[in-house]
Write a protein that holds these residues in place. Structure first.
Motif, PDB file in Angstrom:
ATOM      1  N   ASN A 140     107.554 -25.622  -1.930  1.00  0.00           N
ATOM      2  CA  ASN A 140     108.878 -25.760  -1.321  1.00  0.00           C
ATOM      3  C   ASN A 140     108.826 -26.673  -0.099  1.00  0.00           C
ATOM      4  O   ASN A 140     109.423 -26.385   0.941  1.00  0.00           O
ATOM      5  CB  ASN A 140     109.424 -24.381  -0.903  1.00  0.00           C
ATOM      6  N   ALA A 174     112.131 -18.121  -0.832  1.00  0.00           N
ATOM      7  CA  ALA A 174     110.992 -17.632  -1.625  1.00  0.00           C
ATOM      8  C   ALA A 174     110.288 -16.524  -0.841  1.00  0.00           C
ATOM      9  O   ALA A 174     109.979 -15.451  -1.382  1.00  0.00           O
ATOM     10  CB  ALA A 174     110.037 -18.780  -1.922  1.00  0.00           C
ATOM     11  N   THR A 219     110.689 -25.001  -6.594  1.00  0.00           N
ATOM     12  CA  THR A 219     112.100 -24.579  -6.586  1.00  0.00           C
ATOM     13  C   THR A 219     112.928 -25.289  -5.510  1.00  0.00           C
ATOM     14  O   THR A 219     113.999 -24.817  -5.151  1.00  0.00           O
ATOM     15  CB  THR A 219     112.210 -23.048  -6.393  1.00  0.00           C
ATOM     16  N   ASP A 220     112.414 -26.389  -4.973  1.00  0.00           N
ATOM     17  CA  ASP A 220     113.266 -27.157  -4.050  1.00  0.00           C
ATOM     18  C   ASP A 220     113.915 -28.302  -4.826  1.00  0.00           C
ATOM     19  O   ASP A 220     113.932 -28.299  -6.066  1.00  0.00           O
ATOM     20  CB  ASP A 220     112.450 -27.655  -2.844  1.00  0.00           C
ATOM     21  N   SER A 273     114.534 -23.580   1.046  1.00  0.00           N
ATOM     22  CA  SER A 273     114.038 -22.966  -0.196  1.00  0.00           C
ATOM     23  C   SER A 273     112.805 -22.098   0.069  1.00  0.00           C
ATOM     24  O   SER A 273     112.697 -20.988  -0.471  1.00  0.00           O
ATOM     25  CB  SER A 273     113.754 -24.046  -1.242  1.00  0.00           C
ATOM     26  N   THR A 285     115.704 -20.661  -6.311  1.00  0.00           N
ATOM     27  CA  THR A 285     114.488 -20.092  -5.720  1.00  0.00           C
ATOM     28  C   THR A 285     114.476 -18.571  -5.870  1.00  0.00           C
ATOM     29  O   THR A 285     113.450 -17.978  -6.260  1.00  0.00           O
ATOM     30  CB  THR A 285     114.389 -20.476  -4.220  1.00  0.00           C
TER      31      THR A 285
END
Ligand SMILES: Cc1cc2nc3c(=O)[nH]c(=O)nc-3n(C[C@H](O)[C@H](O)[C@H](O)COP(=O)(O)OP(=O)(O)OC[C@H]3O[C@@H](n4cnc5c(N)ncnc54)[C@H](O)[C@@H]3O)c2cc1C
Length: 571
Positions: free
Chosen positions: A307, A27, A534-535, A23, A555
């Motif tokens: 992340n 990003a 966003t993980d 992730s 992500t």
């Protein structure tokens, strides 16, 4: 220690990404592509693509212990030893038990890869989209909280990451497993095909398809631009692939981001916590401990992507305390670290398949046939919630495996070693587990690690629903194999602890309501909008599909939203 003046300027970026795994790599790529000066902080050592894959091309006889991990090392690493991918060829990419302790209030096998690339070097690369049923599940069946997004929100981002990463598979046209942007599929062997036909013919709602995987079966232009080449079906992937044949941060997103000139990658940088500025009402940076000197420094940015992988992202946020957030960043509702879920991998089935002795197969295919979940899809129809997906594969044994232990001498005996055995069948489940408040992680109040960071306590367990899902898989799987003509069918419960699935999710879940969730629909902390998670930590529920493709899509979506918000000066 605070950082001021020129030093502060030097340590200031547009964006900070914590973690360089699947992730974090995404990003970094998206933010750098949009021109943001981005700092990626990675606690582990640097691993350069190709150069740092010391075992990638070795044959078994070139290893001192023929790929076996010596018993002394196994004894020192009882948790890691239970991971199927831990071998003499991959040991250098795994976290050793005693180097990074944690406290298991209930048994939990936490498998980690601390290095540039994280677990993207080690993963098994199974990459299915989640379906609309997965995102609608919690609201429909009344558990966890409603997802603030639906499949349609993510569909364009699935396409976006799939085209770049390269996903092999078919377009199967299934509602339960939406089609990906695909490269050519790998093939079934003859017995897998036979089982597929028998199941597809007999069960209307069950569909056996070839597993989709993040491999370049035929590279496109975008993959060649990444200097990646065709998968050679060597199946030595978890050592790092010198061809770039499978997707890893090291082969794909990180070098791409580096090429933009906007990426600064800082290995050996252990993020301690996120800095929250009470006056500005937002996060301004992160505190970092040098992995070797243990010196603390600070880095600053307008946006921060967390992340570090599910449980470490929880740990960092829980450790990010301030006057405003005494219980962890964004944790007004006290739910940070709660509703941890995972995948139930306990069930396997073994069988034999007679006939087909005149057939064989070629190459080492990096994926398996699979069947998307068929339980409780359109309506609740069993006494358990949700369901499971199935993977299976078949292979031929070798007669030397038995013969080598038998007495014998001379040419006849030697010739007998080169023969082929019969067909064996292996089937496994991947069950959805229901996120529950009591399944949680928290910080220990006394014990700290070598960097002075509190140890994580894991308190995660199975429940009755998981037992019922397991039982149903054993019954249905055995029935399907019997109907396909298999014999000697044996079901097995590994009784493995949660965590060994390596699909942990939750703790910082997304949701519509700040009272019951931590993140909004763009993965921003409800109460600290310039921090994005966003993980796996962000996941509201777990689906029955593998999660990493969804982490990538979520992500990329969040990073592009962040860029838009920065342009509008909203962050
Ligand atoms: C053997 C194996 C097989 C798997 N098979 C599959 C599969 O087939 N399909 C699938 O979808 N998933 C699979 N997974 C899971 C997959 O690898 C993870 O879901 C994925 O890597 C998660 O991405 P991430 O970015 O969240 O974490 P990671 O890839 O683990 O990256 C996190 C990074 O953050 C770093 N970090 C942690 N803490 C800090 C800190 N405090 N400061 C700075 N850096 C930090 C870590 O060192 C690491 O590099 C598998 C995993 C393993 C090990």
């Amino acid at each position: 220690m605070g950082v001021y003046g020129d030093a502060k300027k030097q340590n200031t970026f547009d964006a900070i990404v914590i973690g360089s795994g699947i992730s974090g790599g995404w990003a970094a790529k998206e933010l750098c592509d949009h021109g943001l000066k981005t700092l990626v902080l990675e606690r582990g050592k640097d691993v350069r693509h190709i150069k740092d894959y010391p075992t990638a091309t070795k044959d078994p006889w070139e290893f001192k212990h023929r790929l076996e991990v010596p018993s002394t090392i196994r004894k020192e690493n009882p948790i890691l030893d239970r991971c199927y991918a831990f071998s003499e060829a991959t040991a250098h990419f795994f976290v050793k038990d005693n180097e990074h302790p944690y406290i298991q209030e209930k048994p939990f096998d936490w498998i980690r890869g601390y290095q540039v690339g994280g677990k993207s070097l080690l993963w098994a690369r199974a990459t299915q989209r989640w379906s609309r049923f997965d995102f609608e599940g919690p609201a429909r069946d009344g558990y966890a909280v409603d997802w603030p997004i639906r499949y349609e929100d993510l569909a364009p981002w699935y396409s976006h990451v799939e085209k770049f990463a390269g996903i092999s598979g078919n377009r199967d046209g299934l509602e339960t497993l939406p089609d990906s942007e695909v490269l050519p599929p790998f093939d079934f062997n003859c017995t897998e095909k036979h089982i597929q036909q028998k199941i597809n013919n007999r069960y209307k709602e069950r569909h056996v398809i070839m597993g989709r995987c993040a491999h370049l079966s035929k590279p496109n232009e975008i993959h060649l631009q990444q200097n990646r080449g065709q998968c050679q079906a060597r199946n030595k992937c978890d050592r790092g692939c010198p061809f770039g044949g499978y997707f890893s941060s090291n082969a794909s997103t990180l070098p791409w981001a580096m090429k933009t000139g906007n990426l600064t990658l800082r290995p050996d940088s252990v993020v301690h916590s996120v800095i929250y500025d009470e006056q500005q009402g937002k996060a301004t940076g992160v505190r970092v401990i040098d992995a070797h000197t243990k010196q603390m420094s600070e880095y600053f940015a307008r946006i921060i992507f967390v992340n570090a992988a599910c449980l470490n992202s929880n740990l960092i946020l829980l450790n990010s305390t301030s006057h405003r957030f005494p219980n962890g960043l964004g944790n007004d509702n006290g739910l940070l670290g709660k509703y941890i879920a995972f995948h139930n991998y306990r069930g396997t089935i073994y069988a034999s398949m007679d006939g087909f002795e005149d057939s064989y197969y070629f190459g080492r295919r990096p994926t398996m046939p699979m069947m998307p979940n068929f339980r409780n899809v359109y309506k609740q129809e069993t006494d358990f919630l949700r369901g499971y997906m199935i993977h299976y594969s078949t292979s031929r044994g070798a007669s030397w495996q038995g013969a080598a232990w038998k007495d014998g001498i001379g040419a006849d005996w030697k010739n007998s070693l080169t023969g082929l055995g019969g067909w064996g069948v292996f089937m496994m489940m991947q069950g959805e587990t229901i996120p529950k408040e009591k399944n949680h992680v928290r910080l220990d109040t006394d014990k700290k690690d070598a960097w002075g960071i509190p140890l994580l306590v894991t308190s995660v367990d199975y429940d009755d629903n998981d037992e019922k899902v397991l039982k149903d898989f054993h019954e249905q799987g055995a029935e399907m194999l019997a109907n396909a003509g298999c014999s000697n069918i044996r079901t097995n419960d590994s009784q493995q602890a949660p965590g060994l699935d390596i699909h942990e999710m939750g703790g910082v879940r997304m949701g519509l309501d700040p009272k019951t969730s931590l993140l909004n629909k763009w993965n921003q902390l409800h109460h600290c909008k310039n921090v994005f998670v966003t993980d796996g930590a962000c996941m509201t529920s777990t689906s029955t599909q593998n999660p990493s493709l969804t982490f990538m899509a979520i992500t990329a979506r969040a990073a592009n939203h962040a860029v838009g918000e920065l342009k509008k000066a909203n962050l």
